[in-house]
Design a protein around this motif. Sequence first.
Motif, mmCIF file in Angstrom:
data_model
loop_
_atom_site.group_PDB
_atom_site.id
_atom_site.type_symbol
_atom_site.label_atom_id
_atom_site.label_comp_id
_atom_site.label_asym_id
_atom_site.label_seq_id
_atom_site.Cartn_x
_atom_site.Cartn_y
_atom_site.Cartn_z
ATOM 1 N N TYR A 115 76.873 -32.164 -127.975
ATOM 2 C CA TYR A 115 77.365 -31.126 -127.064
ATOM 3 C C TYR A 115 78.765 -31.426 -126.535
ATOM 4 C CZ TYR A 115 72.352 -30.137 -127.131
ATOM 5 O OH TYR A 115 71.066 -29.875 -127.530
ATOM 6 N N ASN A 138 78.599 -18.266 -126.979
ATOM 7 C CA ASN A 138 77.198 -18.603 -126.725
ATOM 8 C C ASN A 138 76.887 -20.051 -127.088
ATOM 9 O OD1 ASN A 138 75.365 -16.655 -125.535
ATOM 10 N ND2 ASN A 138 75.940 -15.277 -127.191
ATOM 11 N N ASN A 142 75.640 -22.860 -124.412
ATOM 12 C CA ASN A 142 74.494 -23.716 -124.716
ATOM 13 C C ASN A 142 74.843 -25.190 -124.476
ATOM 14 O OD1 ASN A 142 72.156 -24.886 -125.948
ATOM 15 N ND2 ASN A 142 73.242 -24.971 -127.887
ATOM 16 N N CYS A 145 75.165 -26.039 -120.715
ATOM 17 C CA CYS A 145 73.852 -26.079 -120.054
ATOM 18 C C CYS A 145 73.070 -27.336 -120.428
ATOM 19 C CB CYS A 145 73.048 -24.826 -120.398
ATOM 20 S SG CYS A 145 73.718 -23.329 -119.628
ATOM 21 N N ASN A 146 73.194 -27.764 -121.688
ATOM 22 C CA ASN A 146 72.476 -28.964 -122.122
ATOM 23 C C ASN A 146 73.090 -30.244 -121.594
ATOM 24 O OD1 ASN A 146 70.087 -28.547 -124.014
ATOM 25 N ND2 ASN A 146 71.562 -27.089 -124.857
ATOM 26 N N SER A 171 71.565 -16.147 -124.221
ATOM 27 C CA SER A 171 72.499 -16.553 -123.153
ATOM 28 C C SER A 171 71.745 -16.844 -121.865
ATOM 29 C CB SER A 171 73.537 -15.460 -122.890
ATOM 30 O OG SER A 171 74.119 -14.983 -124.077
ATOM 31 N N THR A 173 68.561 -17.438 -121.486
ATOM 32 C CA THR A 173 67.608 -18.541 -121.660
ATOM 33 C C THR A 173 68.296 -19.888 -121.492
ATOM 34 O OG1 THR A 173 66.264 -17.208 -123.169
ATOM 35 C CG2 THR A 173 65.941 -19.589 -123.238
ATOM 36 N N GLN A 174 69.503 -20.009 -122.053
ATOM 37 C CA GLN A 174 70.240 -21.266 -121.912
ATOM 38 C C GLN A 174 70.607 -21.537 -120.456
ATOM 39 O OE1 GLN A 174 70.618 -23.608 -124.049
ATOM 40 N NE2 GLN A 174 69.636 -22.428 -125.668
ATOM 41 N N LYS A 177 67.599 -22.740 -118.664
ATOM 42 C CA LYS A 177 67.382 -24.144 -119.033
ATOM 43 C C LYS A 177 68.331 -25.068 -118.262
ATOM 44 C CE LYS A 177 67.355 -27.311 -122.978
ATOM 45 N NZ LYS A 177 67.590 -27.459 -124.428
ATOM 46 N N THR A 209 60.812 -22.069 -121.471
ATOM 47 C CA THR A 209 61.837 -22.846 -120.772
ATOM 48 C C THR A 209 61.587 -22.851 -119.269
ATOM 49 O OG1 THR A 209 63.475 -22.281 -122.481
ATOM 50 C CG2 THR A 209 64.320 -23.048 -120.351
#
Length: 622
Positions: A115, A138, A142, A145-146, A171, A173-174, A177, A209
Amino acid sequence: MASKALRPSSSAVSASEGKLSSLFIYPRRQYPRSRNPPQEPTVKISTPPLKSNLSDNTQEDQTRLALFLEKKCKSGDFTVGEALHHFDGMISMRPAPPTSSFRLLLGALAKKSHYSTVISLHATLESAGLLSDYIVLNILLNCFCNTRRVADGFAVLAAIFRRGHSPNTVSYTQLVKGLCLEHKIGEAVGLFRKMFRSGGRPNIVTYGTLISGLCRSGNTSTALKLHQDMVSSDGKYSALCKPGLVCYSAIIDGLCKDGLLEEARKLFLEMKLSGISPDIVVYSSLMHGFCSIRQYKEANALLNEMVDNKIPPNTVTFNSLIDVLCQEGNLKEAENVLKVMIESGVEPDTVTYNTIMCGLCFAGKIDEARELLVQMVSKGCLIDAVSYNVLINGYFNQGSTEEVISMYKEMINEGVKPTVVTFNTLMKGFFQKGRVGDARNWFREIKHHEVEPDASTFTIFIDGLCKNNCLSEALDLFHSQDLNIKLSVQSFNSLIDGLCKAGDLEAAWDLFHRLQKDGLAPTVVTYSIMIHGLCQQGQFKKANELFMKMEANGCPPNVVTFNTLMHGFCQNNEIVEVIELLKKMAERSILPDDFTTSMVVDMLSKDENYKEYLNLLPTFSA
């Protein structure tokens, strides 16, 4: 614990009678001595000089790039170094490659969890004037967010809006998370609801999630309500999707950790009736839960069911079972599980050895635990700080301080770096022996090894000083400007107790009131200490007022608190007040202990009107 299906054969393991350590007798593969996890390589991007035209890009370069993007990126069979090399080439091409090429490369890196690399490459892409498309944004969202940079993720969301796009389910969902990873559960739930209200359609990944985040943060009941709404025919979320394996797995694990095994069992049956096959995570959670409440037959039945369903237990499964059995002091059952583990071809690892050693130390079998450490070395198994910490604590419990020092020296000689737990254990042990000077030396030793002390370190040190009549030194440390760590409520408790015992009630009160200013809430122990201190000074009315306040402040008293105040009233011969407290205990279903009984009997035996008071005593229901 092992049933017929999983009972180890006599030939599988030639173990000496009664010794768990003798089960570790098979050859071991060699493990590297390094204890550091592999790090993501540092990204160093040197943008080559821009090429003036397409003719400078040789046909061979373009062929290699095409093969890399189409074959290696899609299969994931590439190194970060290769990706960086091709990115340098792409960024310098004129005309620039299509955005789809960058999308393939960045997406492939993100899939391999690089990432930080993606974030750095994207910055280079933007600085070169190559704008990202919707999919690349996107991918970037991701990655932020990770890496727990959800604020940057929302900035990317804003960029998506500015460029005329609408965020999709992926988008949102990330972002959910990312919020969960940063423990912002309330915001994650709020975003989920906002998505739903704005016409978005959460999918099974979104639900999984959020449910996983809720369960990991201890909000299993909220996750269960969301799940029930999904499976209900008239639920507001049921029309969108039905719960899958991830949802069931997270909630079952959360319920097991909360001790709600009956609810977990019901969900497990519901899961199977829905046609969803449980995986090893679900089985492991349930087995660990049943073992923790000593329902070994249930755990064994699940182990057999796993094997019948062609789901072989792994190291984590066996370690989980052995751990809970050792914590329960059930070494015999732990030995059975260990035999099954070896017979199943699953090799015990460092965690297995450490868990068994901890169980042996807990049972007072320190010599056998030490023997196991020697076997770890001979089998080539990685010895870590936990291995030595377990034995150091075991020798302290046995009273062998010389062996403690010996284990520490061996740890250093073997190149195993001590952790904060090592020093916390050493300080606590020497304080308990009354060897304050040695404990101070270990406190200084922390800096020598560049180990960062934590809140527990200062709690142990302050508590040890207070209990060894070094109150002024403990207060100096507490008020030290160099102390840049938030102390726990246990540290306050130790100081308040020390001040009360020293008769400095005013200073104790100051610390008691400072708790809330420091964002901490007094516990039942804190209240009990203050009530005892007030009673010792004869301030029974103030002690009773504090007792009344604690429940109003959301901290119900326990039997120790009641005993503390009753003991004060007994010393002041206030029998009526004692009886009132006994009635309050009965109302709250708090059973008296031996100290309560002894105190009341002693009080009544000294009063001529004891028969009159006997009729006033409440009845306690067991």
